[in-house]
Design an enzyme around this catalytic site. Structure first.
Site, PDB file in Angstrom:
ATOM      1  N   LEU A  53      76.285 -44.013 -26.899  1.00 12.47           N
ATOM      2  CA  LEU A  53      77.409 -43.295 -25.922  1.00 12.47           C
ATOM      3  C   LEU A  53      78.066 -44.426 -25.029  1.00 12.47           C
ATOM      4  O   LEU A  53      77.335 -45.018 -24.344  1.00 12.47           O
ATOM      5  CB  LEU A  53      76.747 -42.228 -25.249  1.00 12.47           C
ATOM      6  CG  LEU A  53      77.470 -40.991 -24.471  1.00 12.47           C
ATOM      7  CD1 LEU A  53      78.198 -40.374 -25.900  1.00 12.47           C
ATOM      8  CD2 LEU A  53      76.685 -40.098 -23.704  1.00 12.47           C
ATOM      9  N   ASP A  54      79.312 -44.334 -25.429  1.00  9.16           N
ATOM     10  CA  ASP A  54      80.218 -45.442 -24.660  1.00  9.16           C
ATOM     11  C   ASP A  54      79.935 -45.409 -23.288  1.00  9.16           C
ATOM     12  O   ASP A  54      79.723 -44.244 -22.614  1.00  9.16           O
ATOM     13  CB  ASP A  54      81.563 -45.098 -25.023  1.00  9.16           C
ATOM     14  CG  ASP A  54      82.059 -45.582 -26.511  1.00  9.16           C
ATOM     15  OD1 ASP A  54      81.021 -46.254 -27.007  1.00  9.16           O
ATOM     16  OD2 ASP A  54      82.986 -45.217 -27.004  1.00  9.16           O
ATOM     17  N   PRO A  55      80.014 -46.495 -22.354  1.00  2.00           N
ATOM     18  CA  PRO A  55      80.159 -46.311 -20.970  1.00  2.00           C
ATOM     19  C   PRO A  55      81.192 -45.397 -20.490  1.00  2.00           C
ATOM     20  O   PRO A  55      81.005 -44.813 -19.396  1.00  2.00           O
ATOM     21  CB  PRO A  55      80.487 -47.719 -20.565  1.00  2.00           C
ATOM     22  CG  PRO A  55      79.960 -48.672 -21.742  1.00  2.00           C
ATOM     23  CD  PRO A  55      80.299 -48.047 -22.959  1.00  2.00           C
ATOM     24  N   ALA A  57      81.895 -42.716 -21.418  1.00  6.87           N
ATOM     25  CA  ALA A  57      81.428 -41.153 -21.926  1.00  6.87           C
ATOM     26  C   ALA A  57      80.226 -40.951 -21.170  1.00  6.87           C
ATOM     27  O   ALA A  57      79.445 -41.583 -20.795  1.00  6.87           O
ATOM     28  CB  ALA A  57      81.067 -41.231 -23.484  1.00  6.87           C
TER      29      ALA A  57
END
Length: 315
Positions: A53-55, A57
């Site tokens: 999960l991207d930073p 997000a």
């Protein structure tokens, strides 16, 4: 002549604890950083996550501890649900807020125009991953090449969108969506492509993951709830309080057939041997199933020719 020294095997640091922690990851916190934090908090020997999960997000990051790491692939393959906001008028290099603007438009889509294109993004579709993605191109990550200023051709690939819903259009510049999708779908690419189709460009300005099957939104634990337990001075009490948030390892396998076996059969499986399945109630052939004894996960294996053959054993 001195004798060669025997190689010593280091005992793993931490507790041999197993289970799933369904973290509600905060913004500006990387997935690897989150796993390291949880591993340290729980004093676990081993930890891993089921889907980056991207930073930028927030939301669900399933983290496996101990033997649960053996079940990560079954969660990685599960359906996912995201809530996201698209900001119209700009396409960005990263397809989210982080990147520089590469295209812009004064056009803004009408709500009905947005609704009209949604069927184009439902079902099995071809999608080109973002330039800033973990896709490997000639052995290198696309995001590493993009950071070096290289524009690379990333081939489109098949992904499945089970459901795409427009939730709201609060103003002319933004629209809120919810998507339920399969493995490998990039929501950033979805926003990019919808913006292009609508002739106005677009990028993700907010992204939150609310489901990674089989784990539901109600299972998520905020990071601050866990870090607050650091205030408990007694180590055993603190770890007991943390362990209460763990979900059983077998929960990740709920989509597979389950065998309930006895202790003798469990012992055979743990030794790597198959067990016979007799009687009218013996399950039919299946490429993957799991076995439990006294409620505890024993093995993942294959059912065939009247027996269960273990592929992975636990505990």
């Amino acid at each position: 002549m001195s004798k060669p020294r025997k190689q010593q095997h280091r005992k793993p640091k931490g507790r041999p604890i197993s289970g799933w922690l369904i973290l509600d990851k905060p913004l500006d916190f990387g997935s690897t950083e989150a796993v390291s934090k949880i591993k340290w908090l729980f004093n676990a020997q081993k930890a891993g996550h089921a889907g980056t999960l991207d930073p930028l997000a927030s939301g669900m990051l399933p983290i496996a501890l101990g033997d649960a790491t053996k079940t990560v692939p079954y969660v990685m393959d599960g359906r996912k649900i995201y809530e996201f906001t698209v900001t119209w008028g700009e396409q960005r290099a990263t397809d989210d807020l982080e990147g520089e603007v590469v295209e812009s438009s004064d056009q803004r889509p009408e709500e009905q125009a947005i609704r009209d294109i949604l069927p184009n993004y439902t079902g099995v579709i071809m999608q080109t991953p973002p330039q800033f993605s973990a896709i490997k191109i000639a052995g290198e990550r696309a995001y590493d090449l993009a950071r070096d200023g290289e524009t690379v051709e990333i081939p489109a690939r098949e992904v499945e969108i089970h459901r795409l819903t427009l939730l709201a259009c609060p103003d002319a510049d933004t629209a809120h969506f919810e998507v339920e999708c399969g493995k490998g779908t990039y929501v950033r690419a979805l926003a990019r492509d919808m913006g292009r189709d609508l002739g106005c460009f677009g990028h993700i300005s907010e992204l939150r993951r609310t489901m990674v099957a089989p784990f539901g939104e109600d299972m998520m634990v905020p990071l601050e709830t866990l870090t607050a337990l650091e205030a408990i001075e007694d180590r055993d009490e603190r770890l007991e309080a943390l362990d209460a948030f763990l979900i059983d390892t077998a929960e990740a396998l709920s989509s597979l057939p389950r065998l309930i076996i006895n202790d003798d059969q469990a012992h055979r499986l743990k030794m790597g041997n198959p067990i016979l399945l007799r009687g009218r109630d013996a399950p039919a052939n299946h490429p993957e199933a799991y076995a439990t004894a006294q409620g505890k996960l024993v093995a993942i294996g294959e059912i065939g020719e009247g027996e269960f053959r273990p592929k992975r054993v636990f505990g």
